[in-house]
Write a protein that holds these residues in place. Structure first.
Motif, PDB file in Angstrom:
ATOM      1  N   GLU A 109       0.830  -1.200   0.000  1.00 55.49           N
ATOM      2  CA  GLU A 109       0.000   0.000   0.000  1.00 55.49           C
ATOM      3  C   GLU A 109       0.869   1.256   0.000  1.00 55.49           C
ATOM      4  OE1 GLU A 109      -2.867  -0.076   3.120  1.00 55.49           O
ATOM      5  OE2 GLU A 109      -3.895  -1.864   2.354  1.00 55.49           O
ATOM      6  N   LYS A 110       1.941   1.237   0.790  1.00 54.32           N
ATOM      7  CA  LYS A 110       2.863   2.375   0.817  1.00 54.32           C
ATOM      8  C   LYS A 110       3.570   2.523  -0.521  1.00 54.32           C
ATOM      9  CE  LYS A 110       5.083   5.691   2.979  1.00 54.32           C
ATOM     10  NZ  LYS A 110       4.402   6.910   3.493  1.00 54.32           N
ATOM     11  N   ALA A 111       3.931   1.404  -1.132  1.00 49.56           N
ATOM     12  CA  ALA A 111       4.584   1.441  -2.443  1.00 49.56           C
ATOM     13  C   ALA A 111       3.650   2.043  -3.493  1.00 49.56           C
ATOM     14  CB  ALA A 111       5.010   0.039  -2.856  1.00 49.56           C
ATOM     15  N   HIS A 150       4.208   5.398  -5.700  1.00 52.04           N
ATOM     16  CA  HIS A 150       4.071   5.398  -7.155  1.00 52.04           C
ATOM     17  C   HIS A 150       3.174   6.542  -7.597  1.00 52.04           C
ATOM     18  CE1 HIS A 150       1.944   4.005 -10.891  1.00 52.04           C
ATOM     19  NE2 HIS A 150       3.192   4.034 -11.291  1.00 52.04           N
ATOM     20  N   ARG A 151       2.061   6.746  -6.903  1.00 49.07           N
ATOM     21  CA  ARG A 151       1.160   7.856  -7.238  1.00 49.07           C
ATOM     22  C   ARG A 151       1.867   9.195  -7.044  1.00 49.07           C
ATOM     23  NH1 ARG A 151      -2.533   4.393  -4.564  1.00 49.07           N
ATOM     24  NH2 ARG A 151      -2.299   5.559  -2.598  1.00 49.07           N
ATOM     25  N   ARG A 152       2.671   9.302  -5.994  1.00 50.49           N
ATOM     26  CA  ARG A 152       3.436  10.531  -5.753  1.00 50.49           C
ATOM     27  C   ARG A 152       4.428  10.780  -6.877  1.00 50.49           C
ATOM     28  NH1 ARG A 152       6.108  11.060   0.157  1.00 50.49           N
ATOM     29  NH2 ARG A 152       7.785  12.189  -0.871  1.00 50.49           N
ATOM     30  N   ALA A 153       5.059   9.715  -7.344  1.00 55.22           N
ATOM     31  CA  ALA A 153       6.037   9.837  -8.428  1.00 55.22           C
ATOM     32  C   ALA A 153       5.362  10.332  -9.707  1.00 55.22           C
ATOM     33  CB  ALA A 153       6.716   8.495  -8.671  1.00 55.22           C
ATOM     34  N   THR A 178      11.118  18.603  -3.364  1.00 56.60           N
ATOM     35  CA  THR A 178      12.521  18.992  -3.193  1.00 56.60           C
ATOM     36  C   THR A 178      12.835  19.218  -1.720  1.00 56.60           C
ATOM     37  OG1 THR A 178      12.530  20.043  -5.382  1.00 56.60           O
ATOM     38  CG2 THR A 178      14.298  20.649  -3.867  1.00 56.60           C
ATOM     39  N   ALA A 179      11.901  19.849  -1.007  1.00 58.44           N
ATOM     40  CA  ALA A 179      12.103  20.066   0.427  1.00 58.44           C
ATOM     41  C   ALA A 179      12.219  18.734   1.160  1.00 58.44           C
ATOM     42  CB  ALA A 179      10.951  20.893   0.996  1.00 58.44           C
ATOM     43  N   ASP A 180      11.388  17.766   0.770  1.00 55.86           N
ATOM     44  CA  ASP A 180      11.469  16.437   1.382  1.00 55.86           C
ATOM     45  C   ASP A 180      12.812  15.785   1.070  1.00 55.86           C
ATOM     46  OD1 ASP A 180      10.150  14.077   2.731  1.00 55.86           O
ATOM     47  OD2 ASP A 180      10.574  13.190   0.776  1.00 55.86           O
ATOM     48  N   GLU A 186      13.829   3.648   2.757  1.00 56.22           N
ATOM     49  CA  GLU A 186      12.688   4.551   2.683  1.00 56.22           C
ATOM     50  C   GLU A 186      12.146   4.548   1.249  1.00 56.22           C
ATOM     51  OE1 GLU A 186       9.714   6.837   2.845  1.00 56.22           O
ATOM     52  OE2 GLU A 186      10.799   6.566   4.752  1.00 56.22           O
ATOM     53  N   LEU A 187      10.863   4.244   1.100  1.00 54.60           N
ATOM     54  CA  LEU A 187      10.289   4.064  -0.231  1.00 54.60           C
ATOM     55  C   LEU A 187      10.240   5.347  -1.058  1.00 54.60           C
ATOM     56  CD1 LEU A 187       7.401   1.513   0.490  1.00 54.60           C
ATOM     57  CD2 LEU A 187       9.629   1.086  -0.576  1.00 54.60           C
ATOM     58  N   ALA A 188      10.382   6.490  -0.414  1.00 56.68           N
ATOM     59  CA  ALA A 188      10.434   7.753  -1.164  1.00 56.68           C
ATOM     60  C   ALA A 188      11.814   8.009  -1.755  1.00 56.68           C
ATOM     61  CB  ALA A 188      10.040   8.919  -0.256  1.00 56.68           C
ATOM     62  N   ARG A 189      12.776   7.155  -1.448  1.00 59.37           N
ATOM     63  CA  ARG A 189      14.160   7.367  -1.868  1.00 59.37           C
ATOM     64  C   ARG A 189      14.322   7.637  -3.365  1.00 59.37           C
ATOM     65  NH1 ARG A 189      18.373   7.983  -3.830  1.00 59.37           N
ATOM     66  NH2 ARG A 189      20.471   7.377  -3.131  1.00 59.37           N
ATOM     67  N   PRO A 190      13.606   6.960  -4.267  1.00 64.86           N
ATOM     68  CA  PRO A 190      13.783   7.248  -5.700  1.00 64.86           C
ATOM     69  C   PRO A 190      13.378   8.665  -6.106  1.00 64.86           C
ATOM     70  CG  PRO A 190      12.788   5.084  -5.410  1.00 64.86           C
ATOM     71  CD  PRO A 190      12.765   5.756  -4.067  1.00 64.86           C
ATOM     72  N   LEU A 191      12.484   9.284  -5.338  1.00 59.87           N
ATOM     73  CA  LEU A 191      12.007  10.620  -5.703  1.00 59.87           C
ATOM     74  C   LEU A 191      13.029  11.713  -5.408  1.00 59.87           C
ATOM     75  CD1 LEU A 191       8.303  10.534  -4.429  1.00 59.87           C
ATOM     76  CD2 LEU A 191       9.215   9.864  -6.656  1.00 59.87           C
ATOM     77  N   TRP A 192      13.930  11.474  -4.475  1.00 58.87           N
ATOM     78  CA  TRP A 192      14.808  12.546  -4.009  1.00 58.87           C
ATOM     79  C   TRP A 192      15.728  13.095  -5.080  1.00 58.87           C
ATOM     80  CZ3 TRP A 192      16.227   9.457   1.049  1.00 58.87           C
ATOM     81  CH2 TRP A 192      15.084   9.372   1.844  1.00 58.87           C
ATOM     82  N   PRO A 193      16.493  12.278  -5.808  1.00 58.72           N
ATOM     83  CA  PRO A 193      17.357  12.852  -6.843  1.00 58.72           C
ATOM     84  C   PRO A 193      16.568  13.478  -7.995  1.00 58.72           C
ATOM     85  CG  PRO A 193      17.400  10.449  -6.936  1.00 58.72           C
ATOM     86  CD  PRO A 193      16.683  10.811  -5.685  1.00 58.72           C
TER      87      PRO A 193
END
Length: 213
Positions: A72-74, A78-81, A113-115, A138-145
Motif C-alpha cells: 500500500e505504501k509502495a 508510485h502515485r506521488r512519483a 525537493t524540500a522532502d 525509505e520508499l520515497a528514496r527514488p524521488l529525491w534525486p
C-alpha cells in the motif's frame, strides 16, 4: 508478501540531457491525449533510477523487497512519483514555450525537493563537497534525486533557457538543448527527427512534382 514485478518490455531512454527531463519522458505520446505509461508500478520507478545509474543495484533490490512488504505504501509512492513527473512536465513545457510555470506545479516540485533535502547529507567529493542521499529503505528514496534535479534545472538560468519540447506533433518529450548553436528540434534524431525529415522530403517531392506539371 506481494510480489511487484516490473512491467517494462524495453529499457528506458535517457536522451533528455538531465535526470528530470528523462523522468518526464517515461510517458510516450502527447500528455493531453492518449499515450503509453512506462511507469506502471513502483518497481518500474526503481528500475528507471537503476538503469540511469542513480540507484545502486543492491539498493534497488532492497527497495523492491521493502515495497513487497508494504504494497500500500509502495502504491502511494508510485502515485506521488506520477504526480511529481506530471508537474515537472507541465512546468518545463510551459517554460520551453516561453510561458510561466503554474504555481500549483511549482509547489509540487518545491514540496518534493524540500522532502529530498530533508534527507540529504553533505559529503566529501573529489572536487570538494556535495549533497548525497543515504542508502535507505525509505520508499520515497527514488524521488529525491529527481526532485533535486528538477529544482536545479528550474533555478539555473542558462539550463532553463535551453529547455525544449520535441517538435514532432505526436511527441511531448523534453530535453535540454546543449548543441553548439542551440538548434536541436527533436528528442531523438533516430526517431522523431528521422521520421520528420523523411516526411519533409516527401512533401518537397510532391510540391516539385506539382510545379513541374
Amino acid at each position: 508478501m506481494q510480489h511487484i514485478p516490473t512491467t517494462l518490455d524495453h529499457g528506458f531512454e535517457y536522451i533528455g540531457g538531465d535526470l528530470s527531463t528523462d523522468f518526464t519522458n517515461t510517458r510516450s505520446g502527447r500528455y493531453e491525449g492518449p499515450g503509453h505509461e512506462h511507469l506502471q508500478n513502483y518497481a518500474d520507478l526503481v528500475e528507471f533510477l537503476r538503469q540511469g545509474e542513480m540507484l545502486r543495484p543492491a539498493l534497488a533490490k532492497r527497495l523492491i523487497a521493502e515495497a513487497e512488504r508494504r504494497p500500500e505504501k509502495a502504491a502511494q509512492m508510485h502515485r506521488r512519483a506520477i504526480a511529481l513527473r506530471d508537474a515537472i512536465w507541465r512546468a518545463f513545457a510551459r517554460v520551453a514555450a516561453g510561458k510561466e510555470a503554474s504555481r500549483d506545479d511549482v509547489e509540487v516540485i518545491s514540496r518534493e525537493t524540500a522532502d529530498a533535502f530533508g534527507h540529504a547529507q553533505l559529503a566529501k567529493t573529489e572536487g570538494g563537497f556535495g549533497w548525497e542521499w543515504p542508502d535507505t529503505d525509505e520508499l520515497a528514496r527514488p524521488l529525491w534525486p529527481i526532485a533535486r534535479a528538477a529544482s536545479d534545472l528550474l533555478t539555473d538560468d542558462h539550463e532553463r533557457a535551453h529547455l525544449r519540447e520535441c517538435a514532432d506533433d505526436t511527441c511531448a518529450w523534453l530535453f535540454v538543448d546543449r548543441t553548439k548553436n542551440h538548434s536541436r528540434r527533436w528528442c531523438d534524431m533516430n526517431g522523431c527527427g528521422s521520421r520528420n525529415k523523411v516526411r519533409e522530403f516527401r512533401q518537397r517531392q510532391k510540391r516539385a512534382a506539382r510545379t513541374a506539371r
